[in-house]
Design a protein around this motif. Structure first.
Motif, short mmCIF file in Angstrom:
data_model
loop_
_atom_site.label_atom_id
_atom_site.label_comp_id
_atom_site.label_asym_id
_atom_site.label_seq_id
_atom_site.Cartn_x
_atom_site.Cartn_y
_atom_site.Cartn_z
N TYR A 154 40.93 38.58 47.46
CA TYR A 154 39.90 37.55 47.59
C TYR A 154 39.61 36.92 46.23
N ILE A 155 39.33 35.65 46.27
CA ILE A 155 38.89 34.93 45.08
C ILE A 155 37.42 34.61 45.31
N LEU A 156 36.59 35.04 44.38
CA LEU A 156 35.15 34.86 44.51
C LEU A 156 34.66 33.84 43.50
N GLY A 157 33.95 32.84 43.98
CA GLY A 157 33.30 31.89 43.10
C GLY A 157 31.81 32.17 43.10
N LEU A 158 31.24 32.50 41.94
CA LEU A 158 29.84 32.85 41.83
C LEU A 158 29.07 31.65 41.27
N PHE A 159 27.98 31.29 41.94
CA PHE A 159 27.19 30.13 41.58
C PHE A 159 25.75 30.56 41.30
N ASP A 160 25.08 29.82 40.39
CA ASP A 160 23.67 30.06 40.09
C ASP A 160 22.75 29.31 41.04
N ASP A 161 23.20 28.17 41.52
CA ASP A 161 22.35 27.25 42.27
C ASP A 161 22.91 27.03 43.67
N PRO A 162 22.06 27.04 44.71
CA PRO A 162 22.58 26.83 46.06
C PRO A 162 23.16 25.42 46.28
N ASP A 163 22.62 24.43 45.58
CA ASP A 163 23.15 23.07 45.72
C ASP A 163 24.57 22.97 45.16
N GLU A 164 24.82 23.63 44.03
CA GLU A 164 26.18 23.65 43.47
C GLU A 164 27.13 24.39 44.41
N MET A 165 26.63 25.47 45.03
CA MET A 165 27.47 26.20 45.98
C MET A 165 27.83 25.31 47.18
N ALA A 201 27.24 52.80 54.34
CA ALA A 201 27.05 52.02 53.12
C ALA A 201 27.29 50.54 53.42
N PRO A 202 26.43 49.65 52.92
CA PRO A 202 26.64 48.22 53.18
C PRO A 202 27.90 47.72 52.51
N ARG A 203 28.56 46.75 53.17
CA ARG A 203 29.78 46.16 52.62
C ARG A 203 29.40 44.82 51.99
N VAL A 204 29.71 44.70 50.73
CA VAL A 204 29.33 43.49 50.02
C VAL A 204 30.46 43.12 49.05
N MET A 205 30.75 41.83 48.92
CA MET A 205 31.85 41.39 48.04
C MET A 205 31.48 41.56 46.57
N ASP A 206 30.27 41.15 46.21
CA ASP A 206 29.80 41.26 44.83
C ASP A 206 28.34 41.68 44.89
N LEU A 207 27.95 42.68 44.12
CA LEU A 207 26.60 43.21 44.19
C LEU A 207 25.55 42.19 43.81
N ARG A 208 25.90 41.22 42.98
CA ARG A 208 24.92 40.21 42.57
C ARG A 208 24.58 39.24 43.68
N ALA A 209 25.34 39.23 44.77
CA ALA A 209 25.05 38.35 45.91
C ALA A 209 23.76 38.76 46.62
N THR A 210 23.31 39.98 46.39
CA THR A 210 22.05 40.43 46.99
C THR A 210 20.87 40.20 46.07
N ASN A 211 21.12 39.68 44.88
CA ASN A 211 20.06 39.54 43.89
C ASN A 211 19.85 38.09 43.46
N ASP A 212 20.84 37.52 42.76
CA ASP A 212 20.61 36.20 42.17
C ASP A 212 21.82 35.27 42.17
N ARG A 213 22.91 35.64 42.79
CA ARG A 213 24.11 34.80 42.79
C ARG A 213 24.46 34.35 44.21
N PHE A 214 25.09 33.20 44.29
CA PHE A 214 25.60 32.65 45.54
C PHE A 214 27.12 32.73 45.46
N VAL A 215 27.74 33.41 46.43
CA VAL A 215 29.16 33.73 46.33
C VAL A 215 29.93 33.06 47.47
N ILE A 216 31.02 32.38 47.08
CA ILE A 216 31.98 31.86 48.04
C ILE A 216 33.22 32.74 47.95
N ALA A 217 33.61 33.33 49.07
CA ALA A 217 34.79 34.20 49.12
C ALA A 217 35.92 33.45 49.81
N ILE A 218 37.08 33.45 49.16
CA ILE A 218 38.26 32.77 49.69
C ILE A 218 39.37 33.79 49.82
#
Length: 178
Positions: free
Chosen positions: A6-17, A127-144
Motif C-alpha cells: 500500500y502507498i499511504l498519502g498523509l494529509f494535515d487538512d481534510p480539504d487537501e485530502m 486488536a483494531p486494524r489501522v493503516m497508520d496510527l496517526r489516522a486516529t489522531n491528527d492525520r488524514f490518510v489515503i491508502a492506494i
C-alpha cells in the motif's frame, strides 16, 4: 519486484485530502480506502461507497423478534395454560402489544450490535486494524493498493502535488496498536 502493498498519502487538512482524492481519480488511480480522525461530509459519494444495508437487517431482526415473542405469548397464554383473569378472553391481543413491542426493540438492538461487529470485524478483544496510527489522531490518510497499479513514483508525485505531508510505502496491510 517490490514488496510494497500500500502507498499511504498523509494529509494535515481534510480539504487537501479531498483535492488529493480528486487528483487521483482524474488520473485513474483506484483508491483502496480513506482513513480520517473525524467524519467528513460527502466523502462517501466521492469514493463511490454504497449506502449501508444495516436498516434492512434492523427491520428483519425486529420482525423476527416480534414474531417470536407474539408466538410465545399466544402459545403460553392461549394454548398451553389458559387462565381466566378478570373475565378477559384468552386471546386478548391488546394485552400482548406492550411486551411484543419491547421484545421487538430488544431483538433489533442485539441483532444490530452483532451485525455491526460482524460487518466491521470489530469483535470485542480483537486488536483494531489501522493503516497508520496517526489516522486516529491528527492525520488524514489515503491508502492506494500498490499491486498492479501505475508506477509508484507517479502515485507519490500525484500525492505530493495534492499537498500530502508524507508519503509512505507499506509492506504490511495493517499496523497493530501493540
Amino acid at each position: 519486484m517490490s514488496s510494497t502493498k500500500y502507498i499511504l498519502g498523509l494529509f494535515d487538512d481534510p480539504d487537501e485530502m479531498m483535492n488529493g482524492i480528486d487528483n487521483l481519480q482524474r488520473n485513474s488511480v483506484p483508491i483502496y480506502d480513506v482513513y480520517t480522525p473525524m467524519p467528513i461530509h460527502g466523502i462517501e459519494a466521492k469514493l463511490g461507497i454504497k449506502e449501508s444495508r444495516l436498516g434492512y437487517a434492523a427491520f428483519m431482526f425486529g420482525c423476527l423478534g416480534g414474531t417470536i415473542v407474539f408466538s410465545m405469548i399466544c402459545y403460553m397464554l392461549v394454548l398451553d395454560w389458559p387462565m381466566n383473569i378478570g373475565g378477559k378472553m384468552h386471546f386478548a391481543v391488546p394485552d400482548f402489544i406492550p411486551i411484543t413491542f419491547e421484545w421487538t426493540v430488544l431483538f433489533t438492538a442485539f441483532g444490530m450490535t452483532g451485525t455491526f461487529f460482524f460487518a466491521t470485524h470489530l469483535f470485542p478483544g480483537r486488536a483494531p486494524r489501522v493503516m497508520d496510527l496517526r489516522a486516529t489522531n491528527d492525520r488524514f490518510v489515503i491508502a492506494i493498493d500498490a499491486k498492479g497499479n501505475i508506477p509508484h513514483d507517479d502515485i507519490t508525485n500525484l500525492l505530493k502535488q495534492s499537498g500530502a505531508v508524507e508519503v509512505k510505502h507499506n509492506d504490511r496491510k495493517y499496523v497493530s496498536y501493540e
